[in-house]
Design an enzyme around this catalytic site. Structure first.
Site, mmCIF file in Angstrom:
data_model
loop_
_atom_site.group_PDB
_atom_site.id
_atom_site.type_symbol
_atom_site.label_atom_id
_atom_site.label_comp_id
_atom_site.label_asym_id
_atom_site.label_seq_id
_atom_site.Cartn_x
_atom_site.Cartn_y
_atom_site.Cartn_z
ATOM 1 C CB ALA A 107 -11.568 0.587 3.218
ATOM 2 C CG HIS A 108 -7.408 0.325 0.356
ATOM 3 N ND1 HIS A 108 -6.480 -0.588 -0.080
ATOM 4 C CD2 HIS A 108 -8.619 -0.247 0.162
ATOM 5 C CE1 HIS A 108 -7.097 -1.647 -0.529
ATOM 6 N NE2 HIS A 108 -8.384 -1.478 -0.390
ATOM 7 C CG ASN A 109 -7.221 4.105 -2.859
ATOM 8 O OD1 ASN A 109 -6.610 3.169 -2.347
ATOM 9 N ND2 ASN A 109 -6.668 4.949 -3.704
ATOM 10 C CD GLN A 163 -2.878 -1.362 0.206
ATOM 11 O OE1 GLN A 163 -3.744 -0.516 0.132
ATOM 12 N NE2 GLN A 163 -2.794 -2.389 -0.657
#
Lengths: 342, 342, 342
Positions: free
Chosen positions: B236-238, B195
């Site tokens: 969460a990511h993004n 990541q």
């Protein structure tokens, strides 16, 4: 480091049938107990395991004929198991005194035999009771008061002015006294409502790991004595939880809701704000509580309904496609008849 | 340490009816306020409490005749309460300067009047703004940048390269910049997708206790200014969250989803990945969002539906057993008629 | 710090079409990649982005004609992306050796090249493997054993006697080995059942931020190799999770439940206690699992049902008001006919 079976039976208030001189060195399940260990027969479904266990003694509610070794007959074998486990539990590791590597403000009062590990921070004018244990990474804010015998595990944060009773256990990563979630919309922005209250946790409460309990907007968020919470629970500002209530993991209780005593709340339950849950109510896991519950209510579902009703209902959710098919078939049949009758 | 009522009224932009020289030393609810304290009358349901309150002054939206003391008339009493609470809130306790017991890499830049408590860790090349407060147990990774006036409570982790704006509040136990949950299946094993992105949190955001915000796979996870999150939330990511959006406890937002501005998200909501939630949408607690929502949509349920529709629907979930009975009875009646018609 | 495309292709086992001497300095999405960066074309829906990307090279599963630069043809571009991201990921920042500001009991054994940051606590008789990294604020209890190459991020708590394998990653704020939630009712009070077991985490497991894993009552809570969990997950005492199983955020698994290998569990799932979930089962997000699942079952809903069935069902939940209307209309029509037939 073992104990003779007689000694164990005395502690548990049980009666030995068979040889009470056996030396017991530990406790384990029927399946995994090895020689020298005691086990317990709590549930008839495990009779086969009891027959073949290698345990050197058994806790039972009444004598059984399928086990050859000595038996300790106790009125409540589950309770006896809890107590026997206590006999063999390793002692809490305690730092001797106050570590030089802890940062304790000199205005704070530290009780007799308190164990304060390295890397603990204690703010101003805090009062830490006798025999308290503070593990590394705990933060104790200004003016926090902690009663005797309480254990606070690593990386717990207790913010300013909160009150924690006697013999409380707070598991790692908990946050006690974070600001309640209160904002007022001022045209475009959310204006924070300063949270002026505290959290009070009474005697013999146990709080599960990474649980968060917010301080009250005004007054206090109150967790009464004997409450037990599991991990990752959210208790919002001004909530009140009655004595001996039990709450399972990942449940959230919204602001100003009052939970009675001896309530059992399952996992992943959500309870709305400003509600009242009566004493001894039981709330099934994953329920969504949108209205107050009376004493002794047993509910499940979202929205909640009587648990028995939920058992019927959830089976029907599952069968909705069939219900829909039956409805459609009826519609056709009725239409046909209506035509005939014209 | 009190303030004269006139002074308070000036701060709140209100008008005093009655004696404006009263000395006010605190604020509390109608029920609990004691002499010398101010209270507030926000809701007509609490008229009885307002009649009997011991408060020495009252915030009101319009003059009331059932309260004898001085009243401060303000256009928005809730907002006035928030501001009045601010007057009486204890100041943030700040460590004077950078503690010798903090570990701050010498390559990092620390702003003017920053307060860095003992047992804080700051990595390489970080930039900590003026007037920032870092409580004990916070970890600030390499190259993290933090704007002015931001407060980071105990035991928070901010990992490498993340950017935190001005006047942000991060409550205890939060994790900012943990790896997004990305794996590729390679035959038998799950191969980690490194990541590489960051988390960016803009000005005046407030993040609730034990919340986790993952770094982007590539690019950034973005929390825009004025966002307020409650405790135990997963971002969460993004993910991107628009300005002034509010999110209640135990909610999870899946990867790459974009939430608009001024959105209100209830507790225990789950939002799927790669969705878009329009500005000003409102999502009821415990909803499951599986598709994108337009601007101003007000939804609830799992799957989500218009909130009004949900209110009808949830009542029927409850009555599924009755629906089933009615269906069965109809089937019998139709069968009987069909026989008659043959 | 770049790499030539040929070198990257070799690492990924791919074939370059076009100029393999291009210097690549990073990786980013089609949309955000700038000159000098490599990107990846994983999904035909993003063809338009691929046409206009500024990336200097592209990972593709087969050559494409709409992109002008060099392409690396790989059998699995997602996997190739994961590996390429690894090439450009910043190295883990490691403290050189054991910090003087860590508190490591002298009875513990620290492996070669271990990196122990300031403000780490390691208890008695712990064994820390070669090349392990312990970030600030981590607590390692007495007799904990950690294998080689494992990374434990800040503010993690690992309590006494737990066993952590090789190359495990534990994200910030996790709690490993907190007491399982076990109490016996003794008339009025809840008596704690001492939790004598441990947690064992096997090789290459990754545990998401602020996740909690309770120690077993007796025996062990077991997370087998290759398991990946997201953030804020609760794993109760005596749970067993099979190899390479993946669990998304905010999910809770109740006591003694055994999850098979290669299982995929969505977010906010609740799984009851003493259940068995078969290998390769898939459980949709927000499901409530009340009974055991066979191998390869694909379920969703609360209660769980086959996923396809759930897709039909959830559409009908939504349409319950219409179903109710149809039912009422039928009742009237049937009544009317019954009258006519009398």
């Amino acid at each position: 480091m073992g104990r003779h079976l007689r000694e164990i039976a005395e502690i548990l208030g049980g009666k030995v049938i068979g040889d009470d001189r056996v030396l017991i060195t530990g406790i384990d399940s029927l399946e995994k107990a090895s020689q020298g260990e005691i086990s317990f027969f709590l549930d008839k479904r495990y009779k086969d395991l009891a027959k073949t266990t290698k345990a050197s003694a058994l806790l039972v509610s009444e004598p059984v004929d399928f086990y050859g070794g000595p038996q300790v007959v106790v009125p409540n074998p589950r309770l006896a198991y809890a107590r026997a486990a206590g006999i063999f539990a390793p002692p809490l590791p305690r730092f001797p005194g106050v570590s030089d590597d802890a940062r304790v403000d000199e205005s704070s009062i530290i009780g007799k035999d308190a164990s304060i590990y390295p890397m603990v921070y204690v703010g101003k004018e805090a009062v830490i009771g006798d025999n308290v244990t503070l593990f590394p990474g705990t933060f104790i804010g200004d003016r926090v008061r902690i009663g005797f015998g309480t254990v606070i595990y690593p990386n717990v944060t207790v913010l300013r002015d909160c009150i924690i009773g006697n013999e409380v256990i707070i598991h790692p990563g908990c946050v006690i006294g974070s600001d309640g979630f209160g904002f007022v919309r001022d045209g475009v922005e959310n204006v924070k409502i300063p949270q002026l209250g505290i959290v009070q946790i009474d005697d013999r409460v146990e709080i599960g790991a990474n649980t968060t309990i917010d301080r009250a907007a005004l007054g206090k968020t109150l967790v009464r004595k004997g409450v037990k919470t599991d991990n990752l629970i959210q208790i919002a500002h001004n909530v009140e939880i009655g004595e001996n209530t039990v709450i399972v993991a990942l449940t959230g209780i919204s602001g100003s809701t009052r939970i009675g005593r001896d309530v059992v709340i399952g996992g992943q339950v959500g309870i709305g704000d400003h509600l009242k849950v009566g004493d001894r109510a039981m709330i099934g896991s994953a329920s969504g509580v949108h209205k107050s519950l009376a004493e002794d209510e047993v509910v499940s579902g979202n929205p909640t309904m009587p648990h028995r009703h939920w058992l019927k209902t959830r089976g029907l959710i599952n069968r909705l496609p069939q219900l829909n098919d039956r409805l459609r078939s009826l519609e056709e049949r009725v239409k046909k008849m209506e035509k005939m009758l014209k």
